[in-house]
Structure formats: structure tokens, C-alpha cells
Motif scaffolding. Structure first.
Motif, PDB file in Angstrom:
ATOM      1  N   HIS A   1       0.827  -1.203   0.000  1.00 38.01           N
ATOM      2  CA  HIS A   1       0.000   0.000   0.000  1.00 38.01           C
ATOM      3  C   HIS A   1       0.869   1.265   0.000  1.00 38.01           C
ATOM      4  CE1 HIS A   1      -2.508   3.162   1.834  1.00 38.01           C
ATOM      5  NE2 HIS A   1      -3.417   2.666   1.017  1.00 38.01           N
TER       6      HIS A   1
ATOM      7  N   SER B   1       1.003   3.916  -3.028  1.00 40.87           N
ATOM      8  CA  SER B   1       0.447   5.249  -2.799  1.00 40.87           C
ATOM      9  C   SER B   1       1.537   6.307  -2.633  1.00 40.87           C
ATOM     10  CB  SER B   1      -0.465   5.243  -1.577  1.00 40.87           C
ATOM     11  OG  SER B   1       0.282   4.995  -0.414  1.00 40.87           O
TER      12      SER B   1
ATOM     13  N   LEU C   1       2.252   5.575  -7.699  1.00 36.39           N
ATOM     14  CA  LEU C   1       1.283   6.535  -8.243  1.00 36.39           C
ATOM     15  C   LEU C   1       1.876   7.936  -8.405  1.00 36.39           C
ATOM     16  CD1 LEU C   1      -2.161   5.522  -6.701  1.00 36.39           C
ATOM     17  CD2 LEU C   1      -1.486   5.519  -9.106  1.00 36.39           C
TER      18      LEU C   1
ATOM     19  N   ILE D   1       2.106  16.122 -14.408  1.00 38.01           N
ATOM     20  CA  ILE D   1       1.826  17.380 -13.720  1.00 38.01           C
ATOM     21  C   ILE D   1       2.906  18.407 -14.065  1.00 38.01           C
ATOM     22  CG2 ILE D   1       1.659  18.471 -11.444  1.00 38.01           C
ATOM     23  CD1 ILE D   1       0.456  15.829 -10.420  1.00 38.01           C
TER      24      ILE D   1
ATOM     25  N   ILE E   1       2.464  22.043 -15.959  1.00 40.29           N
ATOM     26  CA  ILE E   1       2.874  23.314 -15.353  1.00 40.29           C
ATOM     27  C   ILE E   1       3.901  24.014 -16.245  1.00 40.29           C
ATOM     28  CG2 ILE E   1       4.055  24.369 -13.382  1.00 40.29           C
ATOM     29  CD1 ILE E   1       2.927  22.111 -11.627  1.00 40.29           C
TER      30      ILE E   1
ATOM     31  N   SER F   1       8.917  23.620  -8.101  1.00 39.19           N
ATOM     32  CA  SER F   1       7.699  23.664  -7.297  1.00 39.19           C
ATOM     33  C   SER F   1       7.094  22.264  -7.147  1.00 39.19           C
ATOM     34  CB  SER F   1       6.695  24.653  -7.884  1.00 39.19           C
ATOM     35  OG  SER F   1       6.450  24.364  -9.223  1.00 39.19           O
TER      36      SER F   1
ATOM     37  N   LEU G   1       6.803  20.663  -3.373  1.00 36.91           N
ATOM     38  CA  LEU G   1       5.463  20.356  -2.857  1.00 36.91           C
ATOM     39  C   LEU G   1       5.345  18.873  -2.521  1.00 36.91           C
ATOM     40  CD1 LEU G   1       3.326  22.567  -5.217  1.00 36.91           C
ATOM     41  CD2 LEU G   1       3.297  22.647  -2.731  1.00 36.91           C
TER      42      LEU G   1
ATOM     43  N   PHE H   1       4.691  16.658   1.149  1.00 33.74           N
ATOM     44  CA  PHE H   1       3.674  15.650   1.470  1.00 33.74           C
ATOM     45  C   PHE H   1       4.293  14.263   1.697  1.00 33.74           C
ATOM     46  CE2 PHE H   1       1.004  18.841  -0.681  1.00 33.74           C
ATOM     47  CZ  PHE H   1       0.055  19.012   0.312  1.00 33.74           C
TER      48      PHE H   1
ATOM     49  N   TYR I   1       5.991  12.454  -0.451  1.00 33.47           N
ATOM     50  CA  TYR I   1       6.054  11.586  -1.626  1.00 33.47           C
ATOM     51  C   TYR I   1       7.485  11.513  -2.105  1.00 33.47           C
ATOM     52  CZ  TYR I   1       1.039  11.921  -1.863  1.00 33.47           C
ATOM     53  OH  TYR I   1      -0.280  11.861  -1.567  1.00 33.47           O
TER      54      TYR I   1
ATOM     55  N   SER J   1      -7.635   5.702   0.167  1.00 29.60           N
ATOM     56  CA  SER J   1      -6.346   5.527   0.824  1.00 29.60           C
ATOM     57  C   SER J   1      -5.217   5.302  -0.177  1.00 29.60           C
ATOM     58  CB  SER J   1      -6.415   4.357   1.795  1.00 29.60           C
ATOM     59  OG  SER J   1      -6.520   3.156   1.071  1.00 29.60           O
ATOM     60  N   TRP J   2      -5.539   4.977  -1.428  1.00 30.36           N
ATOM     61  CA  TRP J   2      -4.469   4.728  -2.397  1.00 30.36           C
ATOM     62  C   TRP J   2      -3.948   6.028  -3.001  1.00 30.36           C
ATOM     63  CZ3 TRP J   2      -2.226   0.115  -2.840  1.00 30.36           C
ATOM     64  CH2 TRP J   2      -2.916  -0.977  -2.292  1.00 30.36           C
TER      65      TRP J   2
ATOM     66  N   ASP K   1      -4.139  10.182  -2.486  1.00 35.33           N
ATOM     67  CA  ASP K   1      -4.559  11.282  -1.630  1.00 35.33           C
ATOM     68  C   ASP K   1      -4.935  12.457  -2.531  1.00 35.33           C
ATOM     69  OD1 ASP K   1      -4.898  13.304   0.125  1.00 35.33           O
ATOM     70  OD2 ASP K   1      -3.048  12.960   1.247  1.00 35.33           O
TER      71      ASP K   1
ATOM     72  N   ALA L   1      -3.981  15.946  -1.368  1.00 38.41           N
ATOM     73  CA  ALA L   1      -2.601  16.371  -1.648  1.00 38.41           C
ATOM     74  C   ALA L   1      -2.415  16.621  -3.134  1.00 38.41           C
ATOM     75  CB  ALA L   1      -1.612  15.305  -1.175  1.00 38.41           C
ATOM     76  N   LEU L   2      -3.090  15.788  -3.962  1.00 34.56           N
ATOM     77  CA  LEU L   2      -2.910  15.898  -5.410  1.00 34.56           C
ATOM     78  C   LEU L   2      -3.373  17.258  -5.941  1.00 34.56           C
ATOM     79  CD1 LEU L   2      -2.048  14.379  -7.973  1.00 34.56           C
ATOM     80  CD2 LEU L   2      -4.414  13.665  -8.235  1.00 34.56           C
TER      81      LEU L   2
ATOM     82  N   LYS M   1      -3.728  19.979  -4.289  1.00 34.87           N
ATOM     83  CA  LYS M   1      -2.859  21.044  -3.762  1.00 34.87           C
ATOM     84  C   LYS M   1      -1.569  21.131  -4.575  1.00 34.87           C
ATOM     85  CE  LYS M   1      -4.334  21.339   1.030  1.00 34.87           C
ATOM     86  NZ  LYS M   1      -4.188  20.619   2.296  1.00 34.87           N
ATOM     87  N   ILE M   2      -0.995  19.956  -4.893  1.00 33.12           N
ATOM     88  CA  ILE M   2       0.247  19.960  -5.667  1.00 33.12           C
ATOM     89  C   ILE M   2       0.008  20.591  -7.038  1.00 33.12           C
ATOM     90  CG2 ILE M   2       1.927  18.455  -6.826  1.00 33.12           C
ATOM     91  CD1 ILE M   2       1.767  16.598  -4.385  1.00 33.12           C
ATOM     92  N   CYS M   3      -1.137  20.257  -7.655  1.00 31.16           N
ATOM     93  CA  CYS M   3      -1.426  20.808  -8.985  1.00 31.16           C
ATOM     94  C   CYS M   3      -1.645  22.326  -8.921  1.00 31.16           C
ATOM     95  CB  CYS M   3      -2.671  20.143  -9.585  1.00 31.16           C
ATOM     96  SG  CYS M   3      -2.368  18.448 -10.084  1.00 31.16           S
TER      97      CYS M   3
ATOM     98  N   ILE N   1      -1.093  24.675  -6.330  1.00 27.13           N
ATOM     99  CA  ILE N   1       0.034  25.476  -5.825  1.00 27.13           C
ATOM    100  C   ILE N   1       1.203  25.373  -6.797  1.00 27.13           C
ATOM    101  CG2 ILE N   1       1.551  25.924  -3.863  1.00 27.13           C
ATOM    102  CD1 ILE N   1      -0.488  24.514  -2.079  1.00 27.13           C
ATOM    103  N   GLY N   2       1.372  24.191  -7.381  1.00 29.22           N
ATOM    104  CA  GLY N   2       2.437  24.007  -8.365  1.00 29.22           C
ATOM    105  C   GLY N   2       2.247  24.925  -9.560  1.00 29.22           C
ATOM    106  N   LEU N   3       1.013  25.056  -9.995  1.00 29.91           N
ATOM    107  CA  LEU N   3       0.730  25.928 -11.143  1.00 29.91           C
ATOM    108  C   LEU N   3       0.986  27.393 -10.777  1.00 29.91           C
ATOM    109  CD1 LEU N   3      -0.194  25.276 -14.000  1.00 29.91           C
ATOM    110  CD2 LEU N   3      -2.521  25.846 -13.317  1.00 29.91           C
TER     111      LEU N   3
ATOM    112  N   THR O   1       8.497  22.941   8.108  1.00 29.70           N
ATOM    113  CA  THR O   1       7.632  21.758   8.159  1.00 29.70           C
ATOM    114  C   THR O   1       8.455  20.490   8.367  1.00 29.70           C
ATOM    115  OG1 THR O   1       7.633  21.785   5.748  1.00 29.70           O
ATOM    116  CG2 THR O   1       5.674  22.571   6.850  1.00 29.70           C
TER     117      THR O   1
END
Lengths: 385, 98
Positions: free
Chosen positions: A128, A132, A136, A144, A148, A263, A267, A271, A273, B11-12, B14, B17-18, B20-22, B24-26, B98
Motif C-alpha cells: 500500500h 500510494s 502513483l 503534472i 505546469i 515547485s 510540494l 507531502f 512523496y 487511501s491509495w 490522496d 494532496a494531489l 494542492k500539488i497541482c 500550488i504548483g501551477l 515543516t
């Protein structure tokens, strides 16, 4: 088994991996700046190395993912970690030789997964967490970044179309120094963490640390130094492919690509990742070509993507094989033999690479095809055949 | 519960988060270079008529000098570059904290 010796081997091999991680990935931050002339090649790698060092001390969430999120720490021992690292290093050197910007992170994770599978079977893998937190994000992040970078490049060219070409190029070359620096910093926050995580994992498996403990400071400092030294040495072969192979890069699109990479990496680090900075940077460069509507060599990109797909399984297979050898021989001797084999592989690739050398002086030459495959020269070679 | 919230509890992947990344990233990844571009555009506005004579000659394509002849433009450009620098500073601060 004498744990101290094997632990020492694990730390040495881990730092060696971190070093290959550094030079494999210099291009992520600096390829575009070197290609546009924003920074002279030797200055670029020095700056990138220094910022990787700084970045390594800034954030630790990725190290935590690697140390405890992917394999169950109870099922592994030092030999497993050593074998996994061998898988990662071998794949990194192979792809470096061919100038393929493949993911060092996936090589490392693949190697450890492979050796864990060989040692303890599939129940020891946290599937898992792997899917995750690694797979992914790995699949999504290049797209992404591509989006951007394409948006940024389009906007930047649209907004500056009235600016004289020379002035625009000069202005963005200055901007690129800043954006490339951010990518280097981001690389330090993400990739240096991975080796820290692996050494922490080794220390946990050996009992020095408890599961969930943070990396000790000697681990943090030595990993930061290893990756920044590697970056400074400069993986010119990979830099060449990224800077010249994918698309011709002008300074405005270089800056947009770097900003997109920085960025996306920062980011994702936030998180936890553990994504591949290489794949993000490649996605960004492709996106900047799309945004400027210029020629993109999709065949070169396609070759990279196929390398990305096989990275984890291949590194995993080498990791599993290394475990089988080390465990078959057993004890310290097994560890030492695997260690020597890795040194031999490293030396071999280094000697091979000298035949098709890429240096700061020829890194920006006209693109003629894949790095590592010498352009056929008529004469003796043909006569021999 | 709205469908969006239900989806984000997957749960697989998030999704929280995805996106937000897109987004804020943009904003950071594409927006900051765009602000930088606006700054460069303002900086190279032509000199206002009757203004400084020094930089009156129109630049040729090969000329890569960054010049400014328009005070308002230069001030605007300064603000744009300051925004970019501030965003980078805030970004680093956010990572460290953070």
C-alpha cells in the motif's frame, strides 16, 4: 555474522549510491541552464553541488517514508539492505552510461524491494505504501510537471513577445540562475533524504535505532556530503541528453521548466512523496517544448519512459540476485564478495565511459543521437567486421 | 458527505494532496515565471517621449542589453522581481518549518 563489518559495508555502499545519485541527477537542475548558456558548465555543477548540500538539511519527511513506509522493518537485515543498494547502484551506472535520465530513487527503492522479496517474500513489502507513496506519484508527477511547464512557457513567451529577442534571452538567463538554484535545493531536500532513509533502515534492522527513529546526525551530514560531491562531479552524459536531446532550449523556456520542476518537487517533498526528481525534470523540459510549440524529440522521450518503466523491476532483479549471492555464501564473506562485485561493475562502467566521453567542453555539441553509442566511424572498425 | 470529501478519503491516492500539488504548483511553477516575464516586459518599455535621450536608439535584434528608459516601467519591474524573490523566500521558509 559480525554485524559491525556488514554495517560498515552497508554505510559505504549507501554513500556510494548517494554519490551516483548526485552525478546522475546534476542534469535535473542544471541541464537547461547549461544548454542555454545561463551558467558556464563548471560553475553550474559547483553551484548545484553546494545547494544540494544545503537542501539536504532542510526537510526530512521523505527519509521517514523510505525508512519505515515501504518494507516492514522486522523482516529485513543488513544483507537485504546491502543487496538492495547494489541493485540501485548497478542500474544507476548502466543508465548513466547510456545517458538516460532514469530515476535514482526508483532504482534504490526497486533494489531494496527486490532484495526484500528474495529474503522474506511478498508479505514483507508494504504494498500500500509502495503504490500510494512511490508508484502513483511516479506515474502522475511527470504529467503534472509537463502541464505546469507548458503553461508557464506559454505565458512567458506570450508576455514577452514585445521585448526584443536579445534582451529577453539575457533577462531569462539571469532568471534561470535563480530557478536552477531552486531545483538544486529541492533535489537536496528530496534525494539526499532517500539514502538517509536507507541507512536509517539499516540501523533499525541491526537494532541500533528503533522503528520510527529519526536519522542520526552523522548519517545526515555524510549523506549530504556524498550527494553534493556527486553533483559537483557532474553527470555530463545525462546532462547532455536532457539539455540537448529532448528539445532545443531557449532561456525563457529553461526558466519555466526549472520553476515547474522546483515547485513540483518541493510540494511533493512536503507531502512525503518520494517522487523521482529526474522524471519531474524531464516532464518539465518536454512541457516547455510543448508550450513553445517547438520540435520535441518524442522518440528520445519514449526511450526514457521505457527505461523508467523497467527501472524498478530491473534494479529489483539485481537486488534479489545480490541477496541470493550474499546469502548463499553467507556471513561476512557474502557481503564482502557482493561489495567487490559492485566495485568491479563500477570500475567497468567508468572505463567503458571513457570511450564515448562527455565533458564540460562537448556537453553542448549538436545532438547526434544517443549518448554512449559511438557514432560509427568508417575505417578500421568496418575493416575488422 | 460530499462526493469530493468521500473521494479524498481514498487511501491509495490522496486527492487532497494531489489537487494542492497541482494548484500550488501551477501558481508557483508557472505563475512566478510569468510575473518575472511581466517584470522584464515593464523594464524594457520604450522611453517616454521627450524623456531621456541616452537610451533613445531602438535596440537591434542582436543587442542583448537590458536597458530601461521608462521610470514607471522600472518601478513596476522592481515590484515584479521583488514579488518573485519574496515568494522564493517564503517557499524556503515554509519548507524549513515543516
Amino acid at each position: 555474522m559480525n554485524n559491525d563489518l556488514t554495517l560498515a559495508l552497508v554505510v559505504i555502499v549507501a554513500l556510494a549510491f548517494d554519490f551516483t545519485n548526485g552525478f546522475h541527477d546534476t542534469g535535473n537542475a542544471m541541464a537547461t541552464s547549461i544548454a542555454t548558456g545561463a551558467l558556464p558548465p563548471r560553475i553550474a555543477v559547483l553551484l548545484s553541488g553546494a545547494l544540494n548540500l544545503v537542501g539536504a538539511f532542510l526537510s526530512f519527511s521523505v527519509a521517514a517514508t523510505i525508512a519505515s513506509g515501504l518494507v516492514s522493518t522486522g523482516a529485513i537485515n543488513l544483507t537485504v539492505v546491502l543487496a538492495g543498494l547494489c541493485g540501485g547502484i548497478t542500474w544507476n551506472l548502466l543508465t548513466w552510461y547510456f545517458g538516460i535520465p532514469s530515476s535514482s530513487s526508483h532504482a534504490l527503492i526497486g533494489g531494496v524491494i527486490g532484495s526484500t522479496l528474495a529474503a522474506a517474500g511478498s508479505h514483507a513489502i508494504k504494498w500500500h505504501g509502495l503504490v500510494s507513496k512511490v508508484i502513483l506519484p511516479g506515474v502522475l508527477s511527470p504529467f503534472i510537471a509537463l502541464g505546469i511547464a507548458a503553461a508557464g512557457t506559454w505565458a512567458v513567451y506570450r508576455l514577452t513577445r514585445e521585448v526584443p529577442k536579445g534582451t529577453r534571452s539575457h533577462g531569462f538567463r539571469i532568471g534561470q540562475i535563480g530557478s536552477a538554484s531552486m531545483v538544486s535545493l529541492a533535489h537536496g531536500t528530496n534525494d539526499a533524504q532517500k539514502t538517509m532513509g536507507i541507512i536509517t533502515l539499516a540501523l533499525i534492522s541491526e537494532g541500533t535505532l528503533k522503528a520510527g527513529d529519526k536519522a542520526p546526525s552523522w548519517v545526515i551530514i555524510s549523506c549530504a556530503l556524498a550527494i553534493s560531491l556527486g553533483t559537483w562531479i557532474g553527470g555530463w552524459r545525462v546532462i547532455r541528453t536532457m539539455g540537448k536531446g529532448l528539445t532545443e532550449i531557449e532561456s525563457p523556456q529553461g526558466m519555466a521548466a526549472e520553476a515547474s520542476s522546483a515547485s513540483a518537487i518541493l510540494l511533493s517533498s512536503h507531502f512525503g512523496y518520494s517522487l523521482s526528481t529526474t522524471q519531474v525534470a524531464t516532464g518539465s523540459i518536454l512541457g516547455s517544448g510543448v508550450g513553445r510549440r517547438t520540435e520535441v524529440r518524442w522518440n528520445v522521450a519514449g526511450r526514457m519512459v521505457s527505461a523508467w518503466i523497467v527501472t524498478m523491476p530491473s534494479a529489483g532483479a539485481v537486488g534479489a540476485l545480490a541477496y541470493a549471492i550474499a546469502n548463499g555464501i553467507g556471513g561476512n564473506a557474502g557481503g564482502i564478495i557482493v561489495f567487490l562485485v559492485v566495485i568491479a561493475i563500477g570500475t567497468g562502467f567508468y572505463l567503458l565511459s571513457r570511450k564515448t566521453k562527455v565533458t564540460p567542453d562537448n556537453v553542448n555539441d549538436e545532438w547526434t543521437g544517443q549518448v554512449g553509442i559511438p557514432t560509427p566511424t568508417p575505417g578500421p572498425a568496418k575493416a575488422a567486421a | 458527505m460530499t462526493p469530493l470529501l468521500a473521494a479524498s478519503s481514498n487511501s491509495w491516492i490522496d486527492l487532497n494532496a494531489l489537487w494542492k500539488i497541482c494548484v500550488i504548483g501551477l501558481i508557483c511553477g508557472a505563475g512566478l515565471p510569468a510575473v518575472f516575464a511581466i517584470g522584464l516586459r515593464l523594464l524594457s518599455l520604450p522611453a517616454s517621449s521627450g524623456g531621456s535621450a541616452g537610451s533613445a536608439a531602438p535596440p537591434s535584434v542582436d543587442d542583448d542589453r537590458i536597458y530601461f528608459g521608462n521610470v514607471l516601467g522600472a518601478v513596476g519591474a522592481g515590484i515584479c522581481f521583488a514579488v518573485v524573490l519574496a515568494a522564493i523566500g517564503l517557499g524556503i521558509d515554509w519548507i524549513v518549518s515543516t
